[in-house]
Design an enzyme around this catalytic site. Structure first.
Site, short mmCIF file in Angstrom:
data_model
loop_
_atom_site.label_atom_id
_atom_site.label_comp_id
_atom_site.label_asym_id
_atom_site.label_seq_id
_atom_site.Cartn_x
_atom_site.Cartn_y
_atom_site.Cartn_z
N SER A 6 13.67 30.35 33.01
CA SER A 6 15.07 30.58 33.37
C SER A 6 15.65 31.65 32.46
O SER A 6 15.69 31.49 31.23
CB SER A 6 15.88 29.30 33.23
N HIS A 30 13.43 32.35 37.24
CA HIS A 30 14.47 31.43 37.71
C HIS A 30 15.83 32.00 37.31
O HIS A 30 16.11 32.23 36.13
CB HIS A 30 14.24 30.07 37.08
N ASP A 32 19.79 31.46 37.38
CA ASP A 32 20.83 30.44 37.53
C ASP A 32 22.17 31.08 37.85
O ASP A 32 22.77 31.74 37.00
CB ASP A 32 20.94 29.61 36.24
N MET A 34 25.97 30.47 38.62
CA MET A 34 27.01 29.43 38.44
C MET A 34 28.38 30.06 38.65
O MET A 34 28.64 31.18 38.21
CB MET A 34 26.94 28.86 37.02
N HIS A 63 18.71 29.87 41.85
CA HIS A 63 19.24 28.50 41.87
C HIS A 63 20.75 28.60 41.90
O HIS A 63 21.38 28.95 40.90
CB HIS A 63 18.74 27.77 40.61
N MET A 65 24.21 27.26 41.80
CA MET A 65 25.09 26.15 41.43
C MET A 65 26.51 26.60 41.74
O MET A 65 27.31 26.91 40.85
CB MET A 65 24.89 25.80 39.95
N MET A 134 17.08 17.96 39.58
CA MET A 134 17.65 18.34 38.29
C MET A 134 17.35 17.25 37.26
O MET A 134 17.60 16.06 37.51
CB MET A 134 19.17 18.54 38.40
N GLY A 139 24.59 23.11 34.76
CA GLY A 139 25.71 23.85 34.16
C GLY A 139 25.36 24.60 32.89
O GLY A 139 25.93 25.65 32.63
N PHE A 140 24.42 24.06 32.12
CA PHE A 140 24.14 24.69 30.83
C PHE A 140 22.65 24.58 30.50
O PHE A 140 22.01 23.59 30.86
CB PHE A 140 24.95 24.01 29.71
N GLY A 142 19.65 24.31 27.51
CA GLY A 142 19.54 23.67 26.20
C GLY A 142 19.97 22.23 26.13
O GLY A 142 20.13 21.68 25.04
N ASP A 172 14.02 20.91 36.72
CA ASP A 172 14.81 21.92 36.01
C ASP A 172 15.77 21.23 35.06
O ASP A 172 16.60 20.43 35.48
CB ASP A 172 15.59 22.75 37.06
N GLY A 174 15.81 20.83 30.47
CA GLY A 174 15.17 20.14 29.35
C GLY A 174 13.66 20.12 29.40
O GLY A 174 13.02 19.33 28.69
C1 DX5 Z 1 20.88 24.25 34.13
C2 DX5 Z 1 20.06 25.31 34.77
C3 DX5 Z 1 18.72 25.44 34.19
C4 DX5 Z 1 18.72 25.87 32.75
C5 DX5 Z 1 17.56 25.21 32.12
O1 DX5 Z 1 21.98 23.95 34.90
O2 DX5 Z 1 19.88 25.05 36.14
O3 DX5 Z 1 17.88 26.29 34.95
O4 DX5 Z 1 18.61 27.24 32.56
O5 DX5 Z 1 17.61 25.43 30.76
P1 DX5 Z 1 16.77 24.55 29.74
O6 DX5 Z 1 15.34 24.73 30.09
O7 DX5 Z 1 17.15 25.11 28.42
O8 DX5 Z 1 17.24 23.13 29.92
ZN ZN Z 2 18.32 26.23 37.19
#
Ligand code: DX5
Ligand code: ZN
Length: 220
Positions: A6, A30, A32, A34, A63, A65, A134, A139-140, A142, A172, A174
């Site tokens: 990502s 990937h 993201d 948002m 992806h 969101m 998920m 949303g974030f 890390g 997706d 963690g």
């Molecule tokens: C979260 C995103 C993920 C995110 C994953 O909402 O959809 O794709 O970038 O980041 P890590 O791998 O750090 O959890």
């Molecule tokens: Zn994602």
């Protein structure tokens, strides 16, 4: 076993170069998207995806969101994304939307938040190419991996097996060298990793390591 780094965790000031760092090792990039409405965060949108499509060779796994994916998702397919995933919680007409994405030449993905059950979507599996479960609240980057999603990954894998389905099962959130084996054992076959890849000294080596761990765990 496919790995999709990502770019949310990449340096946005050097996005094309950051994509190239993992290009040879990765199956997908990937991306993201948002909108500060479906999720609290705001990231990148269609113009950046259009530019990346010209600048990078690895196929993009977008992806979304966002609210109103029915309106916006087809444009990501037309921009050249190889895969476009929208959220079940946001789509008004998921069957029509998946068909529109496929007609535009991309793979269609359906994403479910941690609290959204998979069973109500069992009859839609023939309409999609990938199911994204998920493993954090979207949303974030890390955030810590949510083990509570693993039973759903197992149930989803069983639903796919029962139907002899070729739909990919993506996780997706963690996903790291500490959690990927659990995901693979539960039945996931496409793994998104943001912070784990881009915080590594050698992001491409981390992508390869993650794939090796997933393959070994699935073979157990
Ligand atoms: C979260 C995103 C993920 C995110 C994953 O909402 O959809 O794709 O970038 O980041 P890590 O791998 O750090 O959890
Ligand atoms: Zn994602």
């Amino acid at each position: 076993m496919q790995i999709a780094p990502s770019i949310l965790s990449a340096d946005f000031a050097h996005l094309a170069a950051e994509c190239e760092r993992v290009a040879g090792a990765s199956d997908w990039l990937h991306v993201d998207v948002m909108d500060n409405h479906f999720v609290p965060n705001l990231t990148i949108g269609l113009p950046v995806v259009q530019s990346l499509a010209k600048a990078v060779s690895t196929p993009m796994d977008c992806h979304l969101m966002i609210e109103d994916p029915d309106r916006w998702a087809p444009q990501f397919a037309e921009a050249g994304a190889g895969s476009v995933t929208f959220h079940a919680e946001a789509a008004n007409a998921p069957v029509r939307l998946a068909r529109t994405i496929r007609a535009a030449g991309a793979r269609a993905g359906l994403a479910l938040n941690p609290a959204t059950p998979v069973e109500p979507y069992a009859d839609l599996l023939g309409e999609i190419d990938m199911l994204l479960l998920m493993t954090v609240e979207p949303g974030f980057g890390g955030q810590p991996f949510l083990d509570l999603v693993l039973p759903k990954v197992r149930r989803a894998r069983q639903l796919l097996r029962d139907r002899d389905s070729k739909v990919w099962l993506q996780v997706d959130g963690g996903v790291s060298e500490h959690t990927i084996e659990r995901c693979a054992q539960a039945g996931a076959d496409v793994f998104v990793a943001g912070s784990a890849v881009y915080s590594a000294d050698d992001p491409a080596a981390m992508v390869r390591r993650l794939r090796t761990l997933a393959q070994a765990a699935a073979a157990d």
